[in-house]
Design a protein around this motif. Structure first.
Motif, PDB file in Angstrom:
ATOM      1  N   ARG A 123       0.719  -1.233  -0.193  1.00 38.43           N
ATOM      2  CA  ARG A 123       0.173   0.133   0.105  1.00 38.43           C
ATOM      3  C   ARG A 123       0.978   1.274   0.001  1.00 38.43           C
ATOM      4  O   ARG A 123       1.869   1.111   0.525  1.00 38.43           O
ATOM      5  N   VAL A 124       0.402   2.393  -0.507  1.00 38.89           N
ATOM      6  CA  VAL A 124       1.105   3.563  -0.491  1.00 38.89           C
ATOM      7  C   VAL A 124       0.464   4.354   0.540  1.00 38.89           C
ATOM      8  O   VAL A 124       1.039   4.982   1.198  1.00 38.89           O
ATOM      9  N   ILE A 125      -0.757   4.398   0.668  1.00 39.31           N
ATOM     10  CA  ILE A 125      -1.511   4.984   1.711  1.00 39.31           C
ATOM     11  C   ILE A 125      -1.522   3.912   3.111  1.00 39.31           C
ATOM     12  O   ILE A 125      -2.466   2.965   2.954  1.00 39.31           O
ATOM     13  N   ARG A 126      -0.707   4.191   3.743  1.00 37.15           N
ATOM     14  CA  ARG A 126      -0.430   3.032   5.042  1.00 37.15           C
ATOM     15  C   ARG A 126      -1.578   3.743   6.300  1.00 37.15           C
ATOM     16  O   ARG A 126      -2.004   4.815   6.211  1.00 37.15           O
ATOM     17  N   HIS A 127      -1.241   3.226   7.594  1.00 35.36           N
ATOM     18  CA  HIS A 127      -2.133   3.269   8.581  1.00 35.36           C
ATOM     19  C   HIS A 127      -1.895   4.853   9.027  1.00 35.36           C
ATOM     20  O   HIS A 127      -2.762   5.740   9.503  1.00 35.36           O
ATOM     21  N   ALA A 128      -0.886   5.404   9.059  1.00 26.87           N
ATOM     22  CA  ALA A 128      -0.463   6.868   9.223  1.00 26.87           C
ATOM     23  C   ALA A 128      -1.025   7.872   8.275  1.00 26.87           C
ATOM     24  O   ALA A 128      -1.764   8.721   8.963  1.00 26.87           O
ATOM     25  N   GLU A 129      -0.916   7.572   7.245  1.00 29.97           N
ATOM     26  CA  GLU A 129      -1.693   8.499   6.317  1.00 29.97           C
ATOM     27  C   GLU A 129      -2.984   8.358   6.366  1.00 29.97           C
ATOM     28  O   GLU A 129      -3.795   9.215   6.378  1.00 29.97           O
ATOM     29  N   ALA A 130      -3.673   7.093   6.888  1.00 25.83           N
ATOM     30  CA  ALA A 130      -5.042   6.852   7.012  1.00 25.83           C
ATOM     31  C   ALA A 130      -5.629   7.696   7.978  1.00 25.83           C
ATOM     32  O   ALA A 130      -6.761   8.176   8.048  1.00 25.83           O
ATOM     33  N   ILE A 131      -4.963   7.786   9.156  1.00 25.50           N
ATOM     34  CA  ILE A 131      -5.475   8.477  10.175  1.00 25.50           C
ATOM     35  C   ILE A 131      -5.688   9.728   9.985  1.00 25.50           C
ATOM     36  O   ILE A 131      -6.656  10.755  10.416  1.00 25.50           O
ATOM     37  N   ALA A 132      -4.561  10.229   9.020  1.00 29.69           N
ATOM     38  CA  ALA A 132      -4.373  11.585   8.981  1.00 29.69           C
ATOM     39  C   ALA A 132      -5.684  11.904   7.902  1.00 29.69           C
ATOM     40  O   ALA A 132      -6.255  13.317   7.965  1.00 29.69           O
ATOM     41  N   ILE A 133      -6.062  11.177   7.023  1.00 24.53           N
ATOM     42  CA  ILE A 133      -7.375  11.281   6.144  1.00 24.53           C
ATOM     43  C   ILE A 133      -8.537  11.133   6.940  1.00 24.53           C
ATOM     44  O   ILE A 133      -9.465  11.954   6.706  1.00 24.53           O
ATOM     45  N   LEU A 134      -8.518  10.252   7.925  1.00 26.32           N
ATOM     46  CA  LEU A 134      -9.908  10.187   8.708  1.00 26.32           C
ATOM     47  C   LEU A 134     -10.119  11.671   9.433  1.00 26.32           C
ATOM     48  O   LEU A 134     -10.990  11.938   9.503  1.00 26.32           O
ATOM     49  N   LEU A 135      -9.004  12.125   9.939  1.00 27.00           N
ATOM     50  CA  LEU A 135      -9.014  13.313  10.730  1.00 27.00           C
ATOM     51  C   LEU A 135      -9.507  14.603   9.900  1.00 27.00           C
ATOM     52  O   LEU A 135     -10.095  15.061  10.149  1.00 27.00           O
ATOM     53  N   HIS A 136      -8.997  14.227   8.398  1.00 29.68           N
ATOM     54  CA  HIS A 136      -9.289  15.249   7.443  1.00 29.68           C
ATOM     55  C   HIS A 136     -10.904  15.253   7.341  1.00 29.68           C
ATOM     56  O   HIS A 136     -11.512  16.484   7.145  1.00 29.68           O
ATOM     57  N   GLU A 137     -11.417  14.156   7.267  1.00 28.00           N
ATOM     58  CA  GLU A 137     -13.006  14.028   7.172  1.00 28.00           C
ATOM     59  C   GLU A 137     -13.698  14.552   8.493  1.00 28.00           C
ATOM     60  O   GLU A 137     -14.686  15.014   8.623  1.00 28.00           O
ATOM     61  N   VAL A 138     -13.121  14.092   9.853  1.00 30.41           N
ATOM     62  CA  VAL A 138     -13.822  14.255  10.989  1.00 30.41           C
ATOM     63  C   VAL A 138     -13.895  15.945  10.990  1.00 30.41           C
ATOM     64  O   VAL A 138     -14.790  16.734  11.476  1.00 30.41           O
ATOM     65  N   PHE A 139     -12.731  16.581  10.694  1.00 29.64           N
ATOM     66  CA  PHE A 139     -12.431  17.984  10.844  1.00 29.64           C
ATOM     67  C   PHE A 139     -13.310  18.719   9.925  1.00 29.64           C
ATOM     68  O   PHE A 139     -13.919  19.979  10.232  1.00 29.64           O
ATOM     69  N   ALA A 140     -13.746  18.363   8.800  1.00 35.27           N
ATOM     70  CA  ALA A 140     -14.656  18.638   7.812  1.00 35.27           C
ATOM     71  C   ALA A 140     -16.049  18.829   8.365  1.00 35.27           C
ATOM     72  O   ALA A 140     -16.899  19.908   8.016  1.00 35.27           O
ATOM     73  N   ASP A 141     -16.371  18.222   9.428  1.00 34.30           N
ATOM     74  CA  ASP A 141     -17.660  18.224   9.972  1.00 34.30           C
ATOM     75  C   ASP A 141     -17.758  19.105  10.983  1.00 34.30           C
ATOM     76  O   ASP A 141     -19.104  19.427  11.869  1.00 34.30           O
ATOM     77  N   ASN A 142     -16.667  19.960  11.573  1.00 30.28           N
ATOM     78  CA  ASN A 142     -16.730  21.004  12.455  1.00 30.28           C
ATOM     79  C   ASN A 142     -16.979  20.460  13.758  1.00 30.28           C
ATOM     80  O   ASN A 142     -17.933  21.252  14.523  1.00 30.28           O
ATOM     81  N   ARG A 143     -16.838  19.185  14.239  1.00 31.26           N
ATOM     82  CA  ARG A 143     -17.169  18.614  15.518  1.00 31.26           C
ATOM     83  C   ARG A 143     -16.107  18.736  16.577  1.00 31.26           C
ATOM     84  O   ARG A 143     -16.247  18.546  17.614  1.00 31.26           O
ATOM     85  N   VAL A 144     -15.139  19.067  16.062  1.00 31.69           N
ATOM     86  CA  VAL A 144     -13.828  19.304  16.960  1.00 31.69           C
ATOM     87  C   VAL A 144     -13.211  20.730  17.005  1.00 31.69           C
ATOM     88  O   VAL A 144     -13.274  21.521  15.957  1.00 31.69           O
ATOM     89  N   ASP A 145     -13.005  21.280  18.202  1.00 32.43           N
ATOM     90  CA  ASP A 145     -12.600  22.448  18.605  1.00 32.43           C
ATOM     91  C   ASP A 145     -11.169  22.770  17.901  1.00 32.43           C
ATOM     92  O   ASP A 145     -10.308  22.900  19.014  1.00 32.43           O
ATOM     93  N   LEU A 146     -10.918  22.934  16.770  1.00 36.62           N
ATOM     94  CA  LEU A 146      -9.590  23.153  16.459  1.00 36.62           C
ATOM     95  C   LEU A 146      -9.564  24.085  15.203  1.00 36.62           C
ATOM     96  O   LEU A 146     -10.450  24.122  14.548  1.00 36.62           O
ATOM     97  N   ASN A 147      -8.743  25.055  15.429  1.00 36.19           N
ATOM     98  CA  ASN A 147      -8.858  26.114  14.150  1.00 36.19           C
ATOM     99  C   ASN A 147      -8.049  25.248  12.913  1.00 36.19           C
ATOM    100  O   ASN A 147      -7.335  24.080  13.080  1.00 36.19           O
ATOM    101  N   ASP A 148      -7.830  26.016  11.759  1.00 32.85           N
ATOM    102  CA  ASP A 148      -7.464  25.315  10.725  1.00 32.85           C
ATOM    103  C   ASP A 148      -5.905  25.051  10.828  1.00 32.85           C
ATOM    104  O   ASP A 148      -5.690  23.922  10.321  1.00 32.85           O
ATOM    105  N   ALA A 149      -5.022  25.872  11.519  1.00 28.61           N
ATOM    106  CA  ALA A 149      -3.742  25.683  11.624  1.00 28.61           C
ATOM    107  C   ALA A 149      -3.443  24.538  12.277  1.00 28.61           C
ATOM    108  O   ALA A 149      -2.720  23.399  12.127  1.00 28.61           O
ATOM    109  N   GLU A 150      -4.255  24.379  13.588  1.00 31.33           N
ATOM    110  CA  GLU A 150      -4.115  23.140  14.175  1.00 31.33           C
ATOM    111  C   GLU A 150      -4.509  22.002  13.704  1.00 31.33           C
ATOM    112  O   GLU A 150      -3.952  20.825  13.845  1.00 31.33           O
ATOM    113  N   GLN A 151      -5.487  21.835  12.882  1.00 33.63           N
ATOM    114  CA  GLN A 151      -5.974  20.879  12.036  1.00 33.63           C
ATOM    115  C   GLN A 151      -4.966  20.052  11.316  1.00 33.63           C
ATOM    116  O   GLN A 151      -4.546  19.128  11.357  1.00 33.63           O
TER     117      GLN A 151
END
Length: 418
Positions: A123-151
């Motif tokens: 795989r090219v997208i491994r578990h580390a990149e996978a959680i980064a992408i999961l977080l990208h999706e979570v942050f898009a829902d605005n459910r976590v109190d982080l600004n853009d830079a922190e995300q």
């Protein structure tokens, strides 16, 4: 977050790679100027709040961390959480680094819930990149109190924890070769970007001490490929459990596959993080003692029943403390069958080591829980995981004597460790 959409995205390597490339383009040390924490205590308190919010969002989306392969599942996540809090409450570092590093340190292996840890060689997208992408999706829902830079910083820090030392080529699921590049982890002046290094240090703390050989053993329920920091090699249970340690030249000449003892020794020799030096060194001593215990005199045993009884105690330790999930208990049971197929001498050597792991865990857990006494509200409860104290505390199923004595029963004969 739509988990089915995220799963399809992870399988679409071109689209997933573009998200990672964009994250890497957006990352800059200058982003730390927008991190909103003013003290270590506030960094940890807010970090706990953010971790719990992310775990709630992942659980609501249907992501079950209890389905992660044993060895990288909730037992590992809980120890990362505890080790992170213990390490960072005394670390002399910028609170902004502590805040970002703690969040990434806890969540860095959650991607194993969508990308199996031992499928990564293809795989090219491994578990580390996978959680980064999961977080990208979570942050898009605005459910976590982080600004853009922190995300961006959190995503980058989890993706970078793999700590690739140099570029290397892999083939993706489509067969097309790509080059995986190391993540930038130093400032231009050569000093470490601590927010990127902290998750690596936290992860390394669970690659030592009594927990590491136990969690590694749990990964052996199925033959697979492991990664030694430079390349992948095949892991076969019977070969891997040979109680030998060879030189690097001998390993290379034999095809590159390491034994379990050689794998453990490699990590014991790599304990070089700059934080928690005294605790790190104590855990490294424990790991080396466990390795050495396989070379001590093996007790004379009456028959195979004694081996089964001793392994049963170890299996309880695995399933209640190291990986407290149904998958963890299933792996421990399956490994018991494979373990009993080994020759008697090999079993005896490893039963010495198993006993040593159990005894050193009693000390490790007491020290960790004692150091984890903090004033933050509800910090011991993690959504989708459970109570930290319950998971780390030794379970009576394996600490209680088998025959009503004070513990001086026949299982003790497997240990010759001072």
């Amino acid at each position: 977050m739509d988990l089915s959409r995220t799963g399809a995205l992870l399988d679409d390597e071109i689209a997933a790679e573009e998200i990672i490339r964009e994250m890497r383009r957006e990352f800059s040390p200058a982003l730390f100027g927008s991190v909103v924490v003013k003290s270590r205590d506030l960094a940890l308190e807010r970090g706990i709040y953010v971790v719990k919010a992310i775990l709630w969002a992942l659980a609501d989306a249907g992501l079950d961390l209890r389905q992660i392969e044993p060895g990288h599942g909730i037992g590992h996540i809980v120890r990362d959480y505890a080790n992170g809090l213990v390490m960072l409450k005394d670390l002399a570092a910028d609170p902004r680094d502590i805040f970002i590093g703690f969040i990434a340190g806890v969540l860095h292996d959650a991607g194993c819930a969508v990308v199996p840890r031992y499928s990564e060689s293809k795989r090219v997208i491994r578990h580390a990149e996978a959680i980064a992408i999961l977080l990208h999706e979570v942050f898009a829902d605005n459910r976590v109190d982080l600004n853009d830079a922190e995300q961006i910083l959190v995503q980058y820090a989890v993706a970078a924890h793999t700590h690739y030392l140099k570029p290397f080529e892999v083939k993706g699921q489509d067969g097309r070769p790509r080059v995986l590049e190391p993540y930038v982890d130093l400032y231009e002046n050569g000093k470490p970007i601590l927010a990127v290094w902290i998750p690596i240090w936290i992860d390394r703390l669970d690659c030592s001490g009594p927990c590491f050989p136990a969690r590694h053993f749990l990964t052996l329920s199925h033959d697979h490929e492991d990664f030694d920091g430079k390349s992948f090699y095949g892991v076969n249970f019977a070969d891997h459990m040979r109680p030998i340690i060879r030189t690097a030249e001998e390993i290379k000449a034999a095809g590159g596959a390491r034994t379990m003892l050689e794998h453990l020794k490699m990590f014991a020799d790599l304990q070089t993080n700059l934080a928690m030096v005294s605790r790190r060194d104590a855990m490294a001593r424990d790991l080396n003692d466990i390795i050495e215990s396989t070379f001590t005199r093996t007790a004379v045993r009456a028959d195979d029943c004694m081996d089964e009884m001793a392994y049963g105690r170890f299996a309880d330790f695995l399933g209640h403390n190291i990986e407290p999930t149904e998958l963890g208990r299933q792996a421990a049971a399956l490994l018991g069958k494979r373990f009993m197929e080994l020759d008697s001498q090999t079993r005896g050597k490893w039963l010495n080591a198993f006993w040593c792991m159990e005894q050193r865990y009693l000390i490790w857990s007491e020290m960790t829980l004692g150091a984890l006494d903090m004033h933050f509200p509800d910090y011991l409860e993690l959504p989708g995981i459970g109570n930290i104290d319950d998971i780390l505390s030794p379970h009576e199923s394996w600490t209680a004597p088998d025959d009503g004595t004070d513990g001086d029963d026949e299982i003790v004969s497997y240990s010759h460790i001072p």
